[in-house]
Design a protein around this motif. Structure first.
Motif, PDB file in Angstrom:
ATOM      1  N   VAL A   1     -28.948   7.404  -5.805  1.00 49.39           N
ATOM      2  CA  VAL A   1     -28.929   8.853  -5.587  1.00 49.39           C
ATOM      3  C   VAL A   1     -27.843   9.220  -4.583  1.00 49.39           C
ATOM      4  O   VAL A   1     -27.677   8.539  -3.564  1.00 49.39           O
ATOM      5  CB  VAL A   1     -30.295   9.352  -5.059  1.00 49.39           C
ATOM      6  N   VAL A   2     -27.127  10.293  -4.875  1.00 45.80           N
ATOM      7  CA  VAL A   2     -26.171  10.868  -3.925  1.00 45.80           C
ATOM      8  C   VAL A   2     -26.750  12.195  -3.442  1.00 45.80           C
ATOM      9  O   VAL A   2     -27.062  13.070  -4.246  1.00 45.80           O
ATOM     10  CB  VAL A   2     -24.796  11.114  -4.567  1.00 45.80           C
ATOM     11  N   LEU A   3     -26.936  12.307  -2.128  1.00 46.95           N
ATOM     12  CA  LEU A   3     -27.377  13.565  -1.529  1.00 46.95           C
ATOM     13  C   LEU A   3     -26.111  14.299  -1.106  1.00 46.95           C
ATOM     14  O   LEU A   3     -25.465  13.930  -0.124  1.00 46.95           O
ATOM     15  CB  LEU A   3     -28.299  13.300  -0.345  1.00 46.95           C
TER      16      LEU A   3
ATOM     17  N   ALA B   1     -35.575  16.217 -13.132  1.00 41.78           N
ATOM     18  CA  ALA B   1     -34.814  17.261 -12.448  1.00 41.78           C
ATOM     19  C   ALA B   1     -35.654  17.829 -11.308  1.00 41.78           C
ATOM     20  O   ALA B   1     -36.881  17.759 -11.344  1.00 41.78           O
ATOM     21  CB  ALA B   1     -34.448  18.372 -13.424  1.00 41.78           C
ATOM     22  N   TYR B   2     -34.972  18.362 -10.298  1.00 41.16           N
ATOM     23  CA  TYR B   2     -35.696  18.995  -9.197  1.00 41.16           C
ATOM     24  C   TYR B   2     -34.967  20.268  -8.777  1.00 41.16           C
ATOM     25  O   TYR B   2     -33.765  20.246  -8.494  1.00 41.16           O
ATOM     26  CB  TYR B   2     -35.821  18.079  -7.979  1.00 41.16           C
ATOM     27  N   LEU B   3     -35.700  21.368  -8.745  1.00 45.70           N
ATOM     28  CA  LEU B   3     -35.166  22.629  -8.241  1.00 45.70           C
ATOM     29  C   LEU B   3     -36.138  23.189  -7.222  1.00 45.70           C
ATOM     30  O   LEU B   3     -37.350  23.077  -7.391  1.00 45.70           O
ATOM     31  CB  LEU B   3     -34.992  23.637  -9.378  1.00 45.70           C
ATOM     32  N   TYR B   4     -35.612  23.775  -6.159  1.00 41.11           N
ATOM     33  CA  TYR B   4     -36.488  24.393  -5.170  1.00 41.11           C
ATOM     34  C   TYR B   4     -37.217  25.563  -5.832  1.00 41.11           C
ATOM     35  O   TYR B   4     -36.734  26.141  -6.817  1.00 41.11           O
ATOM     36  CB  TYR B   4     -35.707  24.824  -3.935  1.00 41.11           C
ATOM     37  N   PRO B   5     -38.407  25.907  -5.352  1.00 44.27           N
ATOM     38  CA  PRO B   5     -39.287  26.866  -6.047  1.00 44.27           C
ATOM     39  C   PRO B   5     -38.647  28.174  -6.485  1.00 44.27           C
ATOM     40  O   PRO B   5     -38.810  28.598  -7.626  1.00 44.27           O
ATOM     41  CB  PRO B   5     -40.399  27.105  -5.012  1.00 44.27           C
ATOM     42  N   SER B   6     -37.893  28.832  -5.602  1.00 42.49           N
ATOM     43  CA  SER B   6     -37.306  30.121  -5.978  1.00 42.49           C
ATOM     44  C   SER B   6     -36.246  29.950  -7.067  1.00 42.49           C
ATOM     45  O   SER B   6     -36.034  30.836  -7.897  1.00 42.49           O
ATOM     46  CB  SER B   6     -36.699  30.823  -4.761  1.00 42.49           C
TER      47      SER B   6
ATOM     48  N   LEU C   1     -32.694  23.239  -0.768  1.00 43.56           N
ATOM     49  CA  LEU C   1     -32.139  23.991   0.353  1.00 43.56           C
ATOM     50  C   LEU C   1     -32.170  23.167   1.630  1.00 43.56           C
ATOM     51  O   LEU C   1     -33.094  22.375   1.854  1.00 43.56           O
ATOM     52  CB  LEU C   1     -32.932  25.283   0.556  1.00 43.56           C
ATOM     53  N   LYS C   2     -31.192  23.371   2.491  1.00 38.16           N
ATOM     54  CA  LYS C   2     -31.149  22.674   3.775  1.00 38.16           C
ATOM     55  C   LYS C   2     -32.317  23.079   4.672  1.00 38.16           C
ATOM     56  O   LYS C   2     -32.680  22.342   5.583  1.00 38.16           O
ATOM     57  CB  LYS C   2     -29.821  22.948   4.487  1.00 38.16           C
ATOM     58  N   SER C   3     -32.883  24.239   4.393  1.00 39.40           N
ATOM     59  CA  SER C   3     -34.008  24.717   5.192  1.00 39.40           C
ATOM     60  C   SER C   3     -35.351  24.161   4.707  1.00 39.40           C
ATOM     61  O   SER C   3     -36.397  24.474   5.281  1.00 39.40           O
ATOM     62  CB  SER C   3     -34.053  26.246   5.144  1.00 39.40           C
ATOM     63  N   ALA C   4     -35.330  23.344   3.662  1.00 42.87           N
ATOM     64  CA  ALA C   4     -36.582  22.816   3.095  1.00 42.87           C
ATOM     65  C   ALA C   4     -37.265  21.856   4.067  1.00 42.87           C
ATOM     66  O   ALA C   4     -36.596  21.165   4.846  1.00 42.87           O
ATOM     67  CB  ALA C   4     -36.297  22.100   1.783  1.00 42.87           C
ATOM     68  N   PRO C   5     -38.603  21.779   4.034  1.00 44.59           N
ATOM     69  CA  PRO C   5     -39.328  20.816   4.875  1.00 44.59           C
ATOM     70  C   PRO C   5     -38.942  19.376   4.510  1.00 44.59           C
ATOM     71  O   PRO C   5     -38.527  19.110   3.383  1.00 44.59           O
ATOM     72  CB  PRO C   5     -40.799  21.080   4.517  1.00 44.59           C
ATOM     73  N   HIS C   6     -39.112  18.461   5.458  1.00 46.25           N
ATOM     74  CA  HIS C   6     -38.739  17.064   5.236  1.00 46.25           C
ATOM     75  C   HIS C   6     -39.468  16.450   4.059  1.00 46.25           C
ATOM     76  O   HIS C   6     -38.876  15.689   3.272  1.00 46.25           O
ATOM     77  CB  HIS C   6     -39.007  16.244   6.503  1.00 46.25           C
ATOM     78  N   ASP C   7     -40.756  16.751   3.917  1.00 48.36           N
ATOM     79  CA  ASP C   7     -41.519  16.141   2.823  1.00 48.36           C
ATOM     80  C   ASP C   7     -41.043  16.635   1.460  1.00 48.36           C
ATOM     81  O   ASP C   7     -41.124  15.902   0.461  1.00 48.36           O
ATOM     82  CB  ASP C   7     -43.026  16.389   2.998  1.00 48.36           C
ATOM     83  N   GLU C   8     -40.504  17.849   1.412  1.00 47.73           N
ATOM     84  CA  GLU C   8     -39.960  18.358   0.152  1.00 47.73           C
ATOM     85  C   GLU C   8     -38.675  17.624  -0.214  1.00 47.73           C
ATOM     86  O   GLU C   8     -38.411  17.337  -1.389  1.00 47.73           O
ATOM     87  CB  GLU C   8     -39.698  19.858   0.245  1.00 47.73           C
ATOM     88  N   LEU C   9     -37.856  17.311   0.791  1.00 45.50           N
ATOM     89  CA  LEU C   9     -36.629  16.546   0.552  1.00 45.50           C
ATOM     90  C   LEU C   9     -36.972  15.165   0.002  1.00 45.50           C
ATOM     91  O   LEU C   9     -36.344  14.689  -0.952  1.00 45.50           O
ATOM     92  CB  LEU C   9     -35.825  16.415   1.844  1.00 45.50           C
ATOM     93  N   ILE C  10     -37.970  14.501   0.591  1.00 44.67           N
ATOM     94  CA  ILE C  10     -38.388  13.177   0.115  1.00 44.67           C
ATOM     95  C   ILE C  10     -38.848  13.274  -1.343  1.00 44.67           C
ATOM     96  O   ILE C  10     -38.479  12.448  -2.189  1.00 44.67           O
ATOM     97  CB  ILE C  10     -39.538  12.617   0.982  1.00 44.67           C
ATOM     98  N   LYS C  11     -39.639  14.282  -1.639  1.00 41.72           N
ATOM     99  CA  LYS C  11     -40.136  14.497  -2.997  1.00 41.72           C
ATOM    100  C   LYS C  11     -38.985  14.737  -3.968  1.00 41.72           C
ATOM    101  O   LYS C  11     -38.990  14.211  -5.097  1.00 41.72           O
ATOM    102  CB  LYS C  11     -41.093  15.691  -3.013  1.00 41.72           C
ATOM    103  N   ALA C  12     -37.997  15.521  -3.547  1.00 39.64           N
ATOM    104  CA  ALA C  12     -36.847  15.830  -4.403  1.00 39.64           C
ATOM    105  C   ALA C  12     -36.055  14.569  -4.728  1.00 39.64           C
ATOM    106  O   ALA C  12     -35.652  14.343  -5.874  1.00 39.64           O
ATOM    107  CB  ALA C  12     -35.956  16.861  -3.719  1.00 39.64           C
ATOM    108  N   ILE C  13     -35.814  13.733  -3.727  1.00 41.49           N
ATOM    109  CA  ILE C  13     -35.070  12.486  -3.938  1.00 41.49           C
ATOM    110  C   ILE C  13     -35.839  11.565  -4.878  1.00 41.49           C
ATOM    111  O   ILE C  13     -35.259  10.949  -5.792  1.00 41.49           O
ATOM    112  CB  ILE C  13     -34.793  11.785  -2.594  1.00 41.49           C
ATOM    113  N   GLN C  14     -37.132  11.452  -4.679  1.00 40.50           N
ATOM    114  CA  GLN C  14     -37.954  10.619  -5.552  1.00 40.50           C
ATOM    115  C   GLN C  14     -37.914  11.127  -6.991  1.00 40.50           C
ATOM    116  O   GLN C  14     -37.868  10.340  -7.944  1.00 40.50           O
ATOM    117  CB  GLN C  14     -39.392  10.580  -5.040  1.00 40.50           C
TER     118      GLN C  14
ATOM    119  N   ILE D   1     -27.468  12.910  -8.749  1.00 41.30           N
ATOM    120  CA  ILE D   1     -26.921  13.684  -7.629  1.00 41.30           C
ATOM    121  C   ILE D   1     -27.855  14.851  -7.306  1.00 41.30           C
ATOM    122  O   ILE D   1     -28.188  15.653  -8.177  1.00 41.30           O
ATOM    123  CB  ILE D   1     -25.510  14.201  -7.939  1.00 41.30           C
ATOM    124  N   LEU D   2     -28.266  14.905  -6.048  1.00 40.85           N
ATOM    125  CA  LEU D   2     -29.104  15.999  -5.556  1.00 40.85           C
ATOM    126  C   LEU D   2     -28.257  16.847  -4.614  1.00 40.85           C
ATOM    127  O   LEU D   2     -27.761  16.350  -3.600  1.00 40.85           O
ATOM    128  CB  LEU D   2     -30.326  15.440  -4.812  1.00 40.85           C
ATOM    129  N   ILE D   3     -28.065  18.098  -4.975  1.00 44.04           N
ATOM    130  CA  ILE D   3     -27.252  19.014  -4.165  1.00 44.04           C
ATOM    131  C   ILE D   3     -28.070  19.546  -2.993  1.00 44.04           C
ATOM    132  O   ILE D   3     -29.184  20.028  -3.170  1.00 44.04           O
ATOM    133  CB  ILE D   3     -26.734  20.192  -5.005  1.00 44.04           C
TER     134      ILE D   3
END
Length: 218
Positions: free
Chosen positions: A50-52, A124-129, A104-117, A79-81
């Motif tokens: 994965v590339v962050l 695919a992973y998209l933030y809720p909005s 988003l950079k403002s996302a909680p840490h646990d959401e970032l971990i979930k997105a990478i996983q 690749i996760l933007i």
């Protein structure tokens, strides 16, 4: 173990992300890059899962261009933007470039971990909005007859550049009319041609005629 390459122009941000991700037993940061060209080189050397990828990097190649090139070279790398822009234009451009997701950079840490996983697992992973916005866009296209119109992917400025180019103006003349630099015009032109999957000016003119763009003054 998910092998991660961090790409961000801020060393402090990379350091914080590295500490966070390495604290997860299933993740390892194997490398870092401060801009897109370095990221492309590191991806080929290190072969991460994965590339962050930071979206906005003012020095060197930006995140979207780097994402597109990496996916051409190594399509199996996810690749996760990582972006601060909760904006529809950036969202669609990231997806079109080949990203597996956006957070988003403002996302909680646990959401970032979930997105990478999620992206590491091939999802695919998209933030809720963003998910809501994408659904609304899809439903809107269905109501219009089910055809995905790539014109909607263009920013307002790209539409202006497209119209002027189709009318026969040179890059310099477009720059003068829009009060921007020639380099900026070239960037907009490159971006809109990539979005429309076109390679030549005649293709742009034909497209503009079909869209009825030449009947309007700019």
């Amino acid at each position: 173990m998910i092998r991660i390459l961090l790409v961000d122009d801020h060393a402090v941000v990379r350091m914080g992300l590295k500490m966070l991700l390495n604290d997860n037993k299933n993740m390892e940061v194997i490398g870092e890059a401060s801009e897109g060209n370095e990221a492309i080189q590191k991806v080929q050397e290190l072969q991460p899962n994965v590339v962050l990828m930071d979206l906005s990097m003012p020095h060197g190649k930006d995140g979207l261009s780097a994402t597109s090139e990496i996916k051409k070279l190594l399509p199996d790398i996810y690749i996760l933007i990582l972006t601060m822009h909760d904006d529809e234009e950036y969202l669609f451009r990231a997806i079109q470039a080949g990203a597996s997701g956006c957070i988003l950079k403002s996302a909680p840490h646990d959401e970032l971990i979930k997105a990478i996983q999620s992206v590491a697992g091939g999802s695919a992973y998209l933030y809720p909005s963003a998910t809501k916005r994408l659904m609304e866009e899809y439903v809107g296209h269905l109501k219009q007859g089910g055809n995905m119109d790539t014109y909607s992917l263009l920013s307002d400025r790209e539409k202006e550049v497209l119209t002027l180019i189709a009318k026969g103006y040179s890059n310099k003349e477009v720059a003068e009319k829009l009060v921007i630099s020639v380099k900026t015009v070239e960037t907009h032109k490159s971006n809109l041609m990539e979005k429309l999957k076109m390679k030549t000016r005649p293709e742009l003119v034909e497209y503009a005629v079909k869209k009825g763009l030449l009947g309007y003054g700019v």
